[in-house]
Design a protein around this motif. Structure first.
Motif, PDB file in Angstrom:
ATOM      1  N   UNK A  30      53.015  45.714  41.976  1.00 10.40           N
ATOM      2  CA  UNK A  30      54.425  46.101  41.899  1.00 10.40           C
ATOM      3  C   UNK A  30      55.354  44.918  42.101  1.00 10.40           C
ATOM      4  N   UNK A  31      54.853  43.867  42.768  1.00 14.63           N
ATOM      5  CA  UNK A  31      55.657  42.665  42.965  1.00 14.63           C
ATOM      6  C   UNK A  31      55.404  41.618  41.880  1.00 14.63           C
ATOM      7  N   UNK A  32      54.608  41.994  40.856  1.00 16.28           N
ATOM      8  CA  UNK A  32      54.324  41.073  39.761  1.00 16.28           C
ATOM      9  C   UNK A  32      53.069  40.243  39.941  1.00 16.28           C
ATOM     10  N   UNK A  33      52.399  40.373  41.090  1.00 17.10           N
ATOM     11  CA  UNK A  33      51.169  39.619  41.329  1.00 17.10           C
ATOM     12  C   UNK A  33      50.087  40.030  40.341  1.00 17.10           C
ATOM     13  N   UNK A  34      49.368  39.053  39.821  1.00 18.64           N
ATOM     14  CA  UNK A  34      48.271  39.307  38.880  1.00 18.64           C
ATOM     15  C   UNK A  34      46.958  39.358  39.654  1.00 18.64           C
ATOM     16  N   UNK A  43      19.226  52.861  43.124  1.00 22.80           N
ATOM     17  CA  UNK A  43      19.400  51.599  42.404  1.00 22.80           C
ATOM     18  C   UNK A  43      20.862  51.261  42.129  1.00 22.80           C
ATOM     19  N   UNK A  44      21.771  52.081  42.651  1.00 27.64           N
ATOM     20  CA  UNK A  44      23.196  51.859  42.404  1.00 27.64           C
ATOM     21  C   UNK A  44      23.915  51.428  43.665  1.00 27.64           C
ATOM     22  N   UNK A  45      24.941  50.611  43.484  1.00 32.93           N
ATOM     23  CA  UNK A  45      25.795  50.205  44.583  1.00 32.93           C
ATOM     24  C   UNK A  45      27.208  50.704  44.323  1.00 32.93           C
ATOM     25  N   UNK A  46      27.865  51.184  45.371  1.00 39.71           N
ATOM     26  CA  UNK A  46      29.251  51.603  45.289  1.00 39.71           C
ATOM     27  C   UNK A  46      30.076  50.734  46.224  1.00 39.71           C
ATOM     28  N   UNK A  47      31.158  50.198  45.703  1.00 41.35           N
ATOM     29  CA  UNK A  47      32.003  49.308  46.475  1.00 41.35           C
ATOM     30  C   UNK A  47      33.360  49.983  46.703  1.00 41.35           C
ATOM     31  N   UNK A  48      33.755  50.061  47.967  1.00 44.79           N
ATOM     32  CA  UNK A  48      35.054  50.618  48.330  1.00 44.79           C
ATOM     33  C   UNK A  48      35.989  49.442  48.596  1.00 44.79           C
ATOM     34  N   UNK A  49      37.091  49.386  47.823  1.00 44.31           N
ATOM     35  CA  UNK A  49      38.024  48.277  47.939  1.00 44.31           C
ATOM     36  C   UNK A  49      39.434  48.798  48.209  1.00 44.31           C
ATOM     37  N   UNK A  50      40.303  47.890  48.610  1.00 40.00           N
ATOM     38  CA  UNK A  50      41.718  48.242  48.757  1.00 40.00           C
ATOM     39  C   UNK A  50      42.259  48.719  47.412  1.00 40.00           C
ATOM     40  N   UNK A  51      43.153  49.695  47.469  1.00 38.94           N
ATOM     41  CA  UNK A  51      43.807  50.179  46.259  1.00 38.94           C
ATOM     42  C   UNK A  51      45.030  49.313  45.987  1.00 38.94           C
ATOM     43  N   UNK A  52      45.095  48.765  44.791  1.00 45.03           N
ATOM     44  CA  UNK A  52      46.233  47.947  44.393  1.00 45.03           C
ATOM     45  C   UNK A  52      47.138  48.795  43.511  1.00 45.03           C
ATOM     46  N   UNK A  53      48.340  49.049  43.982  1.00 51.07           N
ATOM     47  CA  UNK A  53      49.264  49.890  43.226  1.00 51.07           C
ATOM     48  C   UNK A  53      49.894  49.093  42.092  1.00 51.07           C
ATOM     49  N   UNK A  54      49.826  49.649  40.913  1.00 58.29           N
ATOM     50  CA  UNK A  54      50.404  48.995  39.750  1.00 58.29           C
ATOM     51  C   UNK A  54      49.560  49.259  38.516  1.00 58.29           C
TER      52      UNK A  54
END
Length: 212
Positions: free
Chosen positions: A149-153, A16-27
């Motif tokens: 790291x570049x200030x992106x939110x 009943x669970x879902x796991x989502x693999x996403x890009x790692x955002x450094x910061x």
């Protein structure tokens, strides 16, 4: 739409669970750096989030689509702080009208429990379904925002997202603000980010005990 969101690489289901693999955002998360920001830096973040919310609200639910998570398989359980803190999951709701009826019934339970007279003005106030359902995050707080790291939110953790009335985002942010760690000025920025839905907040507070 120009809202930075980590790219989804894989979705895995385990019972009943879902796991989502996403890009790692450094910061760091906004929660980690908020206290170090100057007032001007905080205002810039508020302006950025305001633009994100405005973009989300342009994504309106197709005619006849049910409230809650986007789905090709019909209505799904909805998750929102507006459902009370005892059980954030409610529904599924087959239609917008069903969602409104659900809240109006909870309001009646609250007023009956508190022996509010039938002719009291609060009983004439009903769930506001006057605007179209729009895409809402429902869990927007400093812990779910990454400062690149570049200030992106970056906005993360979209597990509660779905089609809800526009005022849901505001009340959800206010509810989370009450239960989260204190972030200076954050609560004051919420009306600017989401729009000043003060009447909706008051109505929700007046009937919230109906959920418990």
């Amino acid at each position: 739409m120009m809202i930075p969101v980590p790219r989804v690489r894989r979705v895995m289901k385990l019972e009943y669970l879902f796991f989502i693999v996403e890009d790692y955002i450094e910061g760091p998360t906004l929660a980690q750096v908020w206290s170090t920001y100057s007032l001007w830096q905080k205002i810039r973040v508020a302006f950025t989030l305001r633009s994100y919310i405005r973009q989300l609200r342009k994504l309106k639910a197709p005619r006849g689509a049910p409230p809650g998570p986007i789905s090709n398989d019909g209505p799904r359980v909805c998750t929102s702080p507006l459902f009370g803190m005892l059980d954030l999951d409610q529904g599924p709701f087959a239609s917008y009208a069903d969602l409104a009826s659900f809240f109006n019934e909870k309001a009646k339970l609250c007023y009956d429990y508190n022996n509010i007279p039938e002719d009291h003005p609060c009983r004439r106030q009903k769930f506001d379904d006057s605007e179209e359902l729009v895409l809402s995050h429902q869990d927007l707080n400093p812990r779910n925002i990454i400062v690149g790291l570049d200030g992106t939110i970056w906005m993360i953790d979209w597990g509660w997202a779905g089609y809800f009335p526009p005022w849901f985002e505001y009340v959800a942010m206010k509810e989370k603000s009450l239960s989260e760690h204190y972030y200076q000025y954050w609560d004051l920025f919420i009306p600017f980010i989401c729009g000043p839905h003060f009447e909706h907040e008051i109505w929700h507070l007046s009937m919230a005990r109906g959920f418990s």
